[in-house]
Design an enzyme around this catalytic site. Structure first.
Site, PDB file in Angstrom:
ATOM      1  N   TRP A  76      27.381  -7.329-110.090  1.00 15.52           N
ATOM      2  CA  TRP A  76      27.151  -6.035-109.457  1.00 15.52           C
ATOM      3  C   TRP A  76      28.256  -5.047-109.853  1.00 15.52           C
ATOM      4  O   TRP A  76      29.439  -5.352-109.770  1.00 15.52           O
ATOM      5  CB  TRP A  76      27.122  -6.192-107.945  1.00 15.52           C
ATOM      6  CG  TRP A  76      26.895  -4.890-107.230  1.00 15.52           C
ATOM      7  CD1 TRP A  76      27.836  -4.128-106.608  1.00 15.52           C
ATOM      8  CD2 TRP A  76      25.652  -4.195-107.087  1.00 15.52           C
ATOM      9  NE1 TRP A  76      27.252  -2.994-106.078  1.00 15.52           N
ATOM     10  CE2 TRP A  76      25.919  -2.994-106.358  1.00 15.52           C
ATOM     11  CE3 TRP A  76      24.347  -4.451-107.508  1.00 15.52           C
ATOM     12  CZ2 TRP A  76      24.922  -2.087-106.035  1.00 15.52           C
ATOM     13  CZ3 TRP A  76      23.343  -3.536-107.184  1.00 15.52           C
ATOM     14  CH2 TRP A  76      23.643  -2.374-106.458  1.00 15.52           C
ATOM     15  N   ASP A 109      25.033 -16.933-119.126  1.00 17.96           N
ATOM     16  CA  ASP A 109      24.193 -16.470-118.025  1.00 17.96           C
ATOM     17  C   ASP A 109      24.305 -14.953-117.972  1.00 17.96           C
ATOM     18  O   ASP A 109      25.413 -14.411-117.880  1.00 17.96           O
ATOM     19  CB  ASP A 109      24.678 -17.095-116.713  1.00 17.96           C
ATOM     20  CG  ASP A 109      23.944 -16.564-115.496  1.00 17.96           C
ATOM     21  OD1 ASP A 109      22.709 -16.726-115.432  1.00 17.96           O
ATOM     22  OD2 ASP A 109      24.609 -16.012-114.598  1.00 17.96           O
ATOM     23  N   ASP A 111      23.814 -11.448-116.103  1.00 14.39           N
ATOM     24  CA  ASP A 111      23.673 -10.897-114.761  1.00 14.39           C
ATOM     25  C   ASP A 111      23.773  -9.372-114.859  1.00 14.39           C
ATOM     26  O   ASP A 111      24.765  -8.761-114.486  1.00 14.39           O
ATOM     27  CB  ASP A 111      24.758 -11.468-113.846  1.00 14.39           C
ATOM     28  CG  ASP A 111      24.518 -11.147-112.377  1.00 14.39           C
ATOM     29  OD1 ASP A 111      23.572 -10.386-112.088  1.00 14.39           O
ATOM     30  OD2 ASP A 111      25.277 -11.643-111.530  1.00 14.39           O
ATOM     31  N   GLU A 113      22.775  -6.015-113.505  1.00 18.15           N
ATOM     32  CA  GLU A 113      22.295  -5.448-112.250  1.00 18.15           C
ATOM     33  C   GLU A 113      22.404  -3.919-112.277  1.00 18.15           C
ATOM     34  O   GLU A 113      23.425  -3.381-111.878  1.00 18.15           O
ATOM     35  CB  GLU A 113      23.084  -6.029-111.081  1.00 18.15           C
ATOM     36  CG  GLU A 113      23.007  -7.555-110.998  1.00 18.15           C
ATOM     37  CD  GLU A 113      23.738  -8.101-109.776  1.00 18.15           C
ATOM     38  OE1 GLU A 113      23.892  -7.363-108.773  1.00 18.15           O
ATOM     39  OE2 GLU A 113      24.151  -9.257-109.815  1.00 18.15           O
ATOM     40  N   MET A 186      17.858 -14.607-107.295  1.00 20.65           N
ATOM     41  CA  MET A 186      18.772 -14.208-106.221  1.00 20.65           C
ATOM     42  C   MET A 186      18.000 -13.965-104.927  1.00 20.65           C
ATOM     43  O   MET A 186      17.800 -12.825-104.484  1.00 20.65           O
ATOM     44  CB  MET A 186      19.576 -12.985-106.658  1.00 20.65           C
ATOM     45  CG  MET A 186      20.523 -13.284-107.810  1.00 20.65           C
ATOM     46  SD  MET A 186      21.695 -11.954-108.176  1.00 20.65           S
ATOM     47  CE  MET A 186      20.643 -10.811-109.056  1.00 20.65           C
ATOM     48  N   THR A 187      17.570 -15.054-104.312  1.00 17.62           N
ATOM     49  CA  THR A 187      16.811 -14.990-103.065  1.00 17.62           C
ATOM     50  C   THR A 187      17.760 -14.835-101.873  1.00 17.62           C
ATOM     51  O   THR A 187      17.823 -15.664-100.968  1.00 17.62           O
ATOM     52  CB  THR A 187      15.905 -16.226-102.922  1.00 17.62           C
ATOM     53  OG1 THR A 187      16.577 -17.387-103.451  1.00 17.62           O
ATOM     54  CG2 THR A 187      14.606 -16.041-103.673  1.00 17.62           C
TER      55      THR A 187
END
Length: 356
Positions: A76, A109, A111, A113, A186-187
Protein backbone atom coordinates in the site's frame (compact mmCIF):
# COMPACT_ATOMS: atom_id res chain seq x y z
CA UNK A 1 -4.39 -32.24 4.21
CA UNK A 2 -1.08 -30.63 3.22
CA UNK A 3 0.13 -31.57 -0.26
CA UNK A 4 3.03 -30.32 -2.35
CA UNK A 5 0.70 -27.62 -3.73
CA UNK A 6 -0.69 -26.39 -0.40
CA UNK A 7 0.16 -22.83 0.55
CA UNK A 8 0.28 -21.88 4.23
CA UNK A 9 1.84 -18.47 4.01
CA UNK A 10 2.65 -15.36 6.00
CA UNK A 11 3.98 -11.95 5.13
CA UNK A 12 7.02 -10.85 7.10
CA UNK A 13 7.30 -7.08 7.15
CA UNK A 14 10.87 -5.99 6.53
CA UNK A 15 10.55 -2.80 8.57
CA UNK A 16 9.39 -4.54 11.74
CA UNK A 17 12.31 -4.15 14.11
CA UNK A 18 10.55 -5.71 17.10
CA UNK A 19 9.98 -9.19 15.67
CA UNK A 20 12.25 -12.06 14.79
CA UNK A 21 10.80 -15.05 12.95
CA UNK A 22 11.12 -18.09 15.18
CA UNK A 23 11.53 -21.71 14.18
CA UNK A 24 8.19 -22.72 15.68
CA UNK A 25 6.31 -20.30 13.44
CA UNK A 26 8.32 -21.22 10.36
CA UNK A 27 7.64 -24.89 11.02
CA UNK A 28 3.91 -24.26 10.51
CA UNK A 29 4.42 -22.53 7.17
CA UNK A 30 5.13 -23.50 3.60
CA UNK A 31 5.76 -19.93 2.35
CA UNK A 32 7.07 -16.67 3.77
CA UNK A 33 6.55 -13.48 1.74
CA UNK A 34 9.23 -10.93 2.55
CA UNK A 35 7.68 -7.46 2.30
CA UNK A 36 8.45 -5.19 0.69
CA UNK A 37 10.84 -4.25 -2.02
CA UNK A 38 9.78 -0.75 -3.10
CA UNK A 39 10.28 0.90 -6.48
CA UNK A 40 12.68 3.79 -6.98
CA UNK A 41 13.35 5.23 -10.44
CA UNK A 42 11.57 2.26 -11.96
CA UNK A 43 13.69 -0.33 -10.16
CA UNK A 44 12.89 -2.46 -7.08
CA UNK A 45 14.91 -1.80 -3.92
CA UNK A 46 15.16 -4.00 -0.83
CA UNK A 47 14.48 -2.69 2.71
CA UNK A 48 17.51 -1.34 4.52
CA UNK A 49 17.52 -4.23 7.00
CA UNK A 50 17.28 -6.89 4.30
CA UNK A 51 20.73 -8.47 4.93
CA UNK A 52 19.82 -9.19 8.54
CA UNK A 53 16.40 -10.54 7.60
CA UNK A 54 17.75 -12.68 4.77
CA UNK A 55 20.21 -14.31 7.15
CA UNK A 56 17.31 -15.16 9.48
CA UNK A 57 15.20 -16.52 6.64
CA UNK A 58 18.10 -18.61 5.33
CA UNK A 59 18.49 -20.07 8.80
CA UNK A 60 14.80 -20.97 8.87
CA UNK A 61 15.05 -22.64 5.47
CA UNK A 62 17.86 -24.82 6.75
CA UNK A 63 15.65 -25.87 9.65
CA UNK A 64 12.58 -26.30 7.43
CA UNK A 65 13.70 -27.33 3.91
CA UNK A 66 10.16 -27.22 2.51
CA UNK A 67 9.84 -23.50 3.34
CA UNK A 68 9.82 -21.24 0.29
CA UNK A 69 10.76 -17.58 0.74
CA UNK A 70 9.29 -15.16 -1.79
CA UNK A 71 10.19 -11.50 -2.31
CA UNK A 72 7.10 -9.27 -2.33
CA UNK A 73 7.32 -6.04 -4.33
CA UNK A 74 5.07 -3.04 -3.69
CA UNK A 75 2.51 -2.70 -0.89
CA UNK A 76 0.00 0.00 0.00
CA UNK A 77 1.29 3.41 -1.00
CA UNK A 78 4.19 2.06 -3.10
CA UNK A 79 4.63 4.19 -6.20
CA UNK A 80 6.46 3.38 -9.42
CA UNK A 81 4.59 0.36 -10.80
CA UNK A 82 2.76 2.30 -13.51
CA UNK A 83 6.01 3.70 -14.90
CA UNK A 84 7.85 0.39 -14.57
CA UNK A 85 5.13 -1.45 -16.51
CA UNK A 86 4.57 1.23 -19.16
CA UNK A 87 6.74 0.11 -22.10
CA UNK A 88 8.48 -3.06 -23.29
CA UNK A 89 11.80 -1.50 -22.34
CA UNK A 90 10.72 -0.46 -18.85
CA UNK A 91 9.17 -3.88 -18.23
CA UNK A 92 12.34 -5.67 -19.34
CA UNK A 93 14.52 -3.46 -17.15
CA UNK A 94 12.25 -3.90 -14.14
CA UNK A 95 12.13 -7.68 -14.59
CA UNK A 96 15.90 -7.91 -14.91
CA UNK A 97 16.43 -5.96 -11.70
CA UNK A 98 13.81 -8.06 -9.91
CA UNK A 99 15.69 -11.19 -10.90
CA UNK A 100 18.92 -9.68 -9.56
CA UNK A 101 17.25 -8.88 -6.23
CA UNK A 102 15.49 -12.23 -6.01
CA UNK A 103 18.60 -14.38 -6.43
CA UNK A 104 18.30 -15.55 -2.81
CA UNK A 105 14.52 -16.02 -3.01
CA UNK A 106 12.26 -18.74 -4.36
CA UNK A 107 10.26 -16.31 -6.44
CA UNK A 108 8.45 -12.98 -6.62
CA UNK A 109 5.13 -11.67 -5.34
CA UNK A 110 3.55 -8.59 -6.96
CA UNK A 111 1.57 -6.30 -4.66
CA UNK A 112 0.50 -3.40 -6.90
CA UNK A 113 -2.16 -1.42 -5.01
CA UNK A 114 -3.71 -0.64 -7.45
CA UNK A 115 -3.47 -0.46 -11.25
CA UNK A 116 -5.83 2.08 -12.91
CA UNK A 117 -7.62 3.24 -9.72
CA UNK A 118 -8.30 2.44 -6.09
CA UNK A 119 -4.97 3.20 -4.42
CA UNK A 120 -3.76 6.43 -2.83
CA UNK A 121 -4.45 9.42 -5.05
CA UNK A 122 -0.79 10.47 -5.07
CA UNK A 123 0.36 7.15 -6.56
CA UNK A 124 0.78 7.39 -10.35
CA UNK A 125 -1.83 5.36 -12.22
CA UNK A 126 -3.03 5.14 -15.82
CA UNK A 127 -5.93 3.48 -17.69
CA UNK A 128 -3.44 1.23 -19.52
CA UNK A 129 -2.12 -0.17 -16.20
CA UNK A 130 -4.62 -3.04 -16.34
CA UNK A 131 -3.16 -4.53 -19.54
CA UNK A 132 0.40 -3.50 -18.67
CA UNK A 133 0.35 -5.49 -15.43
CA UNK A 134 -0.46 -8.64 -17.41
CA UNK A 135 2.42 -7.90 -19.79
CA UNK A 136 4.73 -7.28 -16.84
CA UNK A 137 3.70 -10.57 -15.23
CA UNK A 138 4.43 -12.42 -18.48
CA UNK A 139 7.86 -10.79 -18.68
CA UNK A 140 8.61 -11.85 -15.10
CA UNK A 141 7.31 -15.35 -15.78
CA UNK A 142 9.71 -15.72 -18.71
CA UNK A 143 12.63 -14.49 -16.64
CA UNK A 144 11.85 -16.63 -13.59
CA UNK A 145 11.33 -19.83 -15.53
CA UNK A 146 9.02 -22.69 -14.54
CA UNK A 147 10.69 -23.66 -11.26
CA UNK A 148 10.43 -20.35 -9.39
CA UNK A 149 7.24 -18.80 -8.10
CA UNK A 150 5.39 -15.82 -9.46
CA UNK A 151 2.42 -14.76 -7.32
CA UNK A 152 0.36 -11.64 -6.67
CA UNK A 153 -1.59 -10.18 -3.76
CA UNK A 154 -4.94 -8.98 -5.11
CA UNK A 155 -7.58 -6.89 -3.29
CA UNK A 156 -11.13 -7.88 -2.44
CA UNK A 157 -12.55 -4.88 -0.52
CA UNK A 158 -15.24 -2.94 -2.36
CA UNK A 159 -14.47 0.47 -0.84
CA UNK A 160 -11.07 1.92 -1.64
CA UNK A 161 -9.47 5.35 -1.67
CA UNK A 162 -11.67 6.75 -4.46
CA UNK A 163 -14.91 5.10 -3.30
CA UNK A 164 -16.70 2.02 -4.75
CA UNK A 165 -14.17 -0.36 -6.29
CA UNK A 166 -14.24 -3.39 -8.58
CA UNK A 167 -11.05 -5.50 -8.80
CA UNK A 168 -11.84 -6.38 -12.44
CA UNK A 169 -11.40 -2.71 -13.33
CA UNK A 170 -7.77 -2.92 -12.21
CA UNK A 171 -6.75 -6.45 -13.16
CA UNK A 172 -7.20 -8.79 -16.12
CA UNK A 173 -8.05 -11.54 -13.65
CA UNK A 174 -8.36 -14.54 -15.96
CA UNK A 175 -5.21 -13.62 -17.90
CA UNK A 176 -3.24 -13.09 -14.70
CA UNK A 177 -4.43 -16.42 -13.33
CA UNK A 178 -2.86 -18.16 -16.33
CA UNK A 179 0.51 -16.55 -15.62
CA UNK A 180 0.64 -16.71 -11.82
CA UNK A 181 1.32 -19.78 -9.73
CA UNK A 182 -1.33 -18.61 -7.27
CA UNK A 183 -3.09 -15.50 -5.96
CA UNK A 184 -2.92 -14.28 -2.38
CA UNK A 185 -6.49 -13.00 -2.13
CA UNK A 186 -6.65 -10.15 0.38
CA UNK A 187 -9.90 -11.21 2.03
CA UNK A 188 -9.61 -8.52 4.66
CA UNK A 189 -9.86 -4.71 4.69
CA UNK A 190 -13.54 -5.00 3.82
CA UNK A 191 -14.15 -2.41 6.51
CA UNK A 192 -11.59 0.40 6.71
CA UNK A 193 -11.51 4.16 7.17
CA UNK A 194 -13.09 4.37 3.70
CA UNK A 195 -16.32 2.97 5.16
CA UNK A 196 -18.89 5.47 6.50
CA UNK A 197 -19.84 3.10 9.34
CA UNK A 198 -18.10 0.91 11.89
CA UNK A 199 -17.99 -2.52 10.30
CA UNK A 200 -16.07 -5.79 10.11
CA UNK A 201 -12.55 -6.07 8.75
CA UNK A 202 -13.04 -9.62 7.41
CA UNK A 203 -16.66 -10.86 7.62
CA UNK A 204 -17.03 -14.44 6.47
CA UNK A 205 -20.47 -13.97 4.90
CA UNK A 206 -22.87 -11.22 3.84
CA UNK A 207 -24.79 -9.55 6.65
CA UNK A 208 -28.18 -8.27 5.54
CA UNK A 209 -28.11 -5.44 8.09
CA UNK A 210 -24.88 -4.03 6.65
CA UNK A 211 -25.90 -0.64 5.17
CA UNK A 212 -23.41 -0.92 2.30
CA UNK A 213 -25.13 -0.76 -1.10
CA UNK A 214 -26.37 -4.27 -2.04
CA UNK A 215 -24.35 -4.42 -5.27
CA UNK A 216 -21.17 -3.86 -3.21
CA UNK A 217 -22.23 -5.83 -0.11
CA UNK A 218 -22.78 -8.94 -2.23
CA UNK A 219 -19.00 -9.29 -2.72
CA UNK A 220 -17.63 -7.43 0.30
CA UNK A 221 -16.94 -10.45 2.48
CA UNK A 222 -14.74 -13.54 2.43
CA UNK A 223 -16.97 -16.05 0.66
CA UNK A 224 -18.30 -13.41 -1.75
CA UNK A 225 -14.79 -12.41 -2.77
CA UNK A 226 -13.86 -16.02 -3.51
CA UNK A 227 -16.99 -16.46 -5.62
CA UNK A 228 -16.28 -13.22 -7.48
CA UNK A 229 -12.70 -14.11 -8.37
CA UNK A 230 -13.72 -17.59 -9.46
CA UNK A 231 -16.49 -16.13 -11.65
CA UNK A 232 -13.86 -13.91 -13.28
CA UNK A 233 -11.60 -16.77 -14.29
CA UNK A 234 -9.37 -17.43 -11.27
CA UNK A 235 -9.62 -21.16 -10.43
CA UNK A 236 -10.23 -22.02 -6.79
CA UNK A 237 -7.05 -24.06 -6.63
CA UNK A 238 -5.10 -20.89 -7.43
CA UNK A 239 -6.71 -18.85 -4.65
CA UNK A 240 -5.02 -18.55 -1.24
CA UNK A 241 -7.34 -17.10 1.39
CA UNK A 242 -6.09 -14.14 3.41
CA UNK A 243 -6.71 -13.80 7.15
CA UNK A 244 -5.76 -10.68 9.15
CA UNK A 245 -3.68 -10.81 12.31
CA UNK A 246 -4.64 -7.17 13.04
CA UNK A 247 -7.73 -5.20 13.96
CA UNK A 248 -9.59 -2.19 12.60
CA UNK A 249 -11.12 0.40 14.89
CA UNK A 250 -13.57 3.29 14.71
CA UNK A 251 -14.93 5.97 16.97
CA UNK A 252 -18.70 6.02 16.52
CA UNK A 253 -21.37 8.65 16.94
CA UNK A 254 -23.57 6.37 19.06
CA UNK A 255 -23.66 2.84 20.44
CA UNK A 256 -26.88 1.94 18.63
CA UNK A 257 -28.56 -1.40 19.22
CA UNK A 258 -25.50 -3.55 18.43
CA UNK A 259 -22.66 -2.04 20.49
CA UNK A 260 -21.40 0.30 17.77
CA UNK A 261 -21.79 -2.08 14.83
CA UNK A 262 -22.92 -0.31 11.62
CA UNK A 263 -23.09 3.04 13.41
CA UNK A 264 -21.76 6.16 11.63
CA UNK A 265 -18.04 6.43 12.29
CA UNK A 266 -16.48 9.73 13.23
CA UNK A 267 -12.82 8.75 13.04
CA UNK A 268 -10.39 5.86 12.97
CA UNK A 269 -9.07 4.17 16.08
CA UNK A 270 -5.73 2.37 15.88
CA UNK A 271 -6.47 -1.13 17.19
CA UNK A 272 -3.07 -2.69 16.52
CA UNK A 273 -2.28 -6.33 15.90
CA UNK A 274 -3.72 -9.37 17.67
CA UNK A 275 -0.88 -9.30 20.20
CA UNK A 276 -1.83 -5.72 21.10
CA UNK A 277 -5.56 -6.46 21.23
CA UNK A 278 -5.04 -9.51 23.41
CA UNK A 279 -2.73 -7.69 25.80
CA UNK A 280 -4.33 -4.25 25.99
CA UNK A 281 -8.02 -4.59 25.09
CA UNK A 282 -9.19 -8.10 25.91
CA UNK A 283 -7.54 -7.82 29.32
CA UNK A 284 -9.46 -4.62 30.09
CA UNK A 285 -13.03 -5.24 31.37
CA UNK A 286 -14.13 -1.86 30.00
CA UNK A 287 -14.14 -3.42 26.56
CA UNK A 288 -17.26 -5.52 25.85
CA UNK A 289 -16.73 -8.65 23.73
CA UNK A 290 -19.30 -9.52 21.06
CA UNK A 291 -19.50 -12.07 18.23
CA UNK A 292 -21.66 -11.95 15.13
CA UNK A 293 -23.49 -15.15 14.07
CA UNK A 294 -23.34 -14.39 10.32
CA UNK A 295 -20.08 -12.46 9.90
CA UNK A 296 -18.51 -15.10 12.19
CA UNK A 297 -16.25 -12.42 13.66
CA UNK A 298 -15.77 -11.01 17.14
CA UNK A 299 -15.74 -7.32 17.93
CA UNK A 300 -15.10 -5.10 20.93
CA UNK A 301 -16.97 -2.04 22.12
CA UNK A 302 -15.93 0.49 24.73
CA UNK A 303 -19.06 2.36 25.91
CA UNK A 304 -17.09 5.05 27.69
CA UNK A 305 -15.21 6.19 24.61
CA UNK A 306 -17.73 5.00 21.98
CA UNK A 307 -15.05 2.93 20.30
CA UNK A 308 -15.58 -0.15 18.09
CA UNK A 309 -12.84 -2.65 17.20
CA UNK A 310 -13.16 -5.46 14.65
CA UNK A 311 -10.60 -8.24 14.98
CA UNK A 312 -10.14 -11.98 14.49
CA UNK A 313 -9.30 -14.54 17.16
CA UNK A 314 -8.22 -18.17 16.98
CA UNK A 315 -11.79 -19.44 16.50
CA UNK A 316 -12.62 -17.09 13.62
CA UNK A 317 -9.24 -17.60 11.96
CA UNK A 318 -9.63 -21.38 12.10
CA UNK A 319 -13.17 -21.13 10.72
CA UNK A 320 -11.94 -19.16 7.71
CA UNK A 321 -9.08 -21.55 7.08
CA UNK A 322 -11.46 -24.52 7.39
CA UNK A 323 -13.66 -22.87 4.77
CA UNK A 324 -10.62 -22.54 2.48
CA UNK A 325 -9.77 -26.23 2.90
CA UNK A 326 -13.39 -27.33 2.43
CA UNK A 327 -13.90 -25.12 -0.64
CA UNK A 328 -10.84 -26.50 -2.44
CA UNK A 329 -8.72 -23.35 -2.22
CA UNK A 330 -4.95 -23.56 -2.46
CA UNK A 331 -4.44 -22.66 1.19
CA UNK A 332 -4.40 -19.67 3.55
CA UNK A 333 -2.03 -16.84 4.34
CA UNK A 334 -1.83 -13.95 6.76
CA UNK A 335 -0.86 -10.34 6.92
CA UNK A 336 1.24 -10.36 8.95
CA UNK A 337 3.49 -12.71 10.89
CA UNK A 338 4.54 -10.28 13.61
CA UNK A 339 0.90 -9.62 14.50
CA UNK A 340 0.59 -12.97 16.26
CA UNK A 341 1.33 -13.52 19.93
CA UNK A 342 4.43 -15.28 21.25
CA UNK A 343 2.57 -18.60 21.39
CA UNK A 344 1.71 -18.43 17.65
CA UNK A 345 -1.97 -18.78 18.59
CA UNK A 346 -3.41 -17.45 15.33
CA UNK A 347 -0.85 -19.12 13.08
CA UNK A 348 -1.63 -22.49 14.66
CA UNK A 349 -5.35 -21.85 14.11
CA UNK A 350 -4.77 -20.87 10.47
CA UNK A 351 -2.78 -23.98 9.64
CA UNK A 352 -4.77 -26.51 11.74
CA UNK A 353 -7.48 -27.31 9.13
CA UNK A 354 -4.78 -28.34 6.65
CA UNK A 355 -2.90 -30.59 9.07
CA UNK A 356 -3.34 -34.39 8.77
Amino acid sequence: MITERTVLGAYFHGTDEAYRVDARAAGLLTHVFYAFATIEDGQPVLPSRAPEHLATLAELKRANPRLRVVLSVGGWGADGFSDAALTPGSRAAFAARCLDLAVDFDGLDLDWEFPVAGGPAEVVHRPEDRANLTLLARELRRELGPDRLLTAALPAGRLQAAGPYDPADSYELAALAEVLDFVNLMTYDFGTGFSPVATFNAPLAEVAQDPLAPELRRWNHVTGAVEYFESHGVPRDKLVLGVPFYGRGFHVAAAGEQAGLYQPQVGDYYAGDWRDIRRDLLADPAWQVHRHPVARSPWLFHPGTQTFVSYEDADSIQERSAYAARAGLRGAFTWHLAGDDDENTLLAAMTRPFQP
